[in-house]
Scaffold this active site. Structure first.
Site: not given
Ligand code: NAD
Length: 477
Positions: A227-228, A150, A249, A176-177, A380, A283
């Site tokens: 994502g994370s 998101w 990524e 992203p939702e 992070e 990130c």
């Molecule tokens: P998260 O990892 O839970 O979610 C990040 C994204 O991944 C969200 O859009 C979510 O919908 C998706 N996601 C989550 N679980 C998934 C799964 N099992 N399968 C597929 N998609 C899934 O984290 P968050 O609470 O949204 O954000 C927290 C942390 O995520 C941040 O502190 C950061 O470390 C990381 N993050 C990194 C980036 C990046 O650009 N690398 C971007 C957003 C978040």
């Protein structure tokens, strides 16, 4: 003005079969502003079937023709930038100017990959026999499943989507939702540009359910996730189990090394911009500021002065330079990081708390003398938090810069060419920028090492992730 968002499957915008929806919140006001269709297994089956059909049509479309459709999508984004930026700001929070830049940058990314489509060269390998011709040709890997976050609602999708389409793949995007409507506008631009039905599909729902289903499905041949690190490791394991290619990524914790010979004014100004862009939810955001002792106080003063000019507010307002955080969980997590660091001895140089009233607003925050055991020094923070730590020698700075399992981005400021060259050798990161902020162009690599993932989403290698090599040996008949 804010639209409800539907699924896009087989060239049609549609509700979920079961009719379920998910609410969308404006992070600046905490109001519900719309709803998105919530896909379940039956919807995903339709998307998978469409992606199979779409792949068959698109891989047979000459790259030159693919390229033309892609360029048209880029033009549509440029034409629609004002409307799309307003949507993005309303759902994500970033200031309008940043949302405009993101949309226009997406158009550039599409143009870059549209050109790359025409350059998926293979090889002719000299044969041992006169009547044999040996070819290595590049073929699209197949239908792709992409999962995007998101923080950059369009940018995170456009790199995966455009590389996949350039290569001749079809794709199912799980966008992203939290920020669904801006990525839907990107998909709309592609649809309106004439991408055949089934080539591009868009779904939302419960991320873990969707990824589990799509990754294990035989139709999907390639996964890309941003994502994370925790979620990335889970998805990479799933991809491994099913022998699917993957690009990851993931998170970062970028070190910034400020040497005593640096241009401190330029460093403070540029880094304050990079740190608080998108409320620090980036990130590659500079996070651990390692500052040589002799200039430690001087740099902090200059950085705090630059950060003090930031105007926090609703991103739709003209003079806002930093919006709210994108959601409540991010805000609460940042509050925990700041409280923990202060309890362990960090000094507050700027900010330190959320703003009163509605909206997920947090002040631009600078902490100094941050102890190593503060959790923000290792996890992070993903928010508007800068951590200042002194160092004495080059070796000490490099050890600290490389201490964490992350290895995404790194920053340095020095006037010494020798130091700059040594950093290029010693810093363990996928990207390093020295004396300016130089990341994220379509034509340059974008990716991490170590726990920050693998693969690159920019530069000439990016399309390779969506291509397989096929060897063809043919004897004259
Ligand atoms: P998260 O990892 O839970 O979610 C990040 C994204 O991944 C969200 O859009 C979510 O919908 C998706 N996601 C989550 N679980 C998934 C799964 N099992 N399968 C597929 N998609 C899934 O984290 P968050 O609470 O949204 O954000 C927290 C942390 O995520 C941040 O502190 C950061 O470390 C990381 N993050 C990194 C980036 C990046 O650009 N690398 C971007 C957003 C978040």
């Amino acid at each position: 003005m804010y639209p409800d968002v539907q699924l896009f499957i087989n060239g049609e915008w549609c509700s979920a079969i079961a009719g379920k929806t998910i609410p969308v919140i404006n992070p600046a006001t905490e109001e519900t502003i719309g709803h998105i269709a919530h896909a379940e297994k039956d919807d995903l089956d339709l998307a998978l079937n469409a992606a199979e059909q779409g792949f068959n049509a698109w891989k047979a479309t000459p790259p030159f023709e693919r390229s033309k459709v892609m360029r048209k999508a880029a033009e549509l984004l440029r034409e629609r930038v004002d409307q799309i930026a307003a949507i993005m700001t309303t759902e994500q929070g970033k200031p309008l100017a940043q949302a405009r830049i993101e949309t226009l940058a997406a158009a550039d990314t599409i143009d870059w990959f549209a050109e790359e489509a025409r350059r998926t060269y293979g090889q002719v390998i000299p044969s041992r026999q006169a009547n044999v011709q040996q070819l290595a040709v590049k073929i699209p890997v197949g239908p792709v499943a992409a999962f995007t976050p998101w923080n950059f609602p369009i940018n995170q999708v456009v790199r995966k989507l455009s590389a996949a389409l350039a290569a001749g793949c079809s794709i199912i995007v799980k966008a992203p939702e939290d920020t669904p409507a801006a990525p839907a506008e990107l998909i709309r631009a592609y649809a309106d540009a004439g991408v055949p039905a089934g080539v591009v599909n868009l779904v939302y729902g419960v991320p873990a359910e969707i990824s589990e289903y799509l990754i294990s499905h035989p139709s999907i041949r390639k996964i890309s996730f941003t994502g994370s690190t925790a979620v990335g490791k889970h998805l990479a394991a799933l991809a491994g189990q099913h022998m699917k290619k993957a690009t990851m990524e993931l998170g970062g914790h970028a070190p910034v090394v400020i040497f005593e010979d640096a241009d401190l004014d330029a460093a403070a100004k540029q880094l304050a911009g990079a740190k608080f862009r998108n409320a620090g939810q980036v990130c590659i955001a500079p996070t651990r500021f390692l500052i040589q002792k002799s200039v430690y106080e001087k740099f902090i003063d200059k950085f705090v002065a630059a950060a003090s000019n930031i105007k926090v507010g609703n991103g739709l307002k003209e003079n806002t330079t930093m919006g709210p955080m994108a959601h409540q969980r991010g805000l609460e997590s940042l509050e925990r990081f700041v409280t923990d660091a202060i309890e362990k001895g960090a000094k507050v140089r700027l900010g330190g708390k959320r703003l009163e009233g509605k909206g997920f607003f947090f002040e631009p925050t600078v902490l100094s003398e941050v102890p190593m055991d503060a959790s923000a020094m290792s996890e992070e923070p993903f928010g508007p938090l800068a951590l200042m730590v002194p160092f004495s020698t080059y070796e000490e700075a490099v050890i600290e810069a490389n201490r964490l399992p992350y290895g995404l981005a790194a920053y340095a400021y020095t006037r010494s060419n020798t130091t700059a060259m040594a950093l290029g050798r010693d810093i363990e990161s996928g990207m390093l920028t020295i004396n300016h902020i130089g990341f994220g162009l379509p034509e340059t690599p974008f990716g991490g090492v170590k726990d920050s993932g693998y693969g690159t989403e920019g530069g000439s290698e990016a399309i390779d992730a969506y291509l397989d090599t096929r060897f063809i040996s043919q004897a004259g008949a």
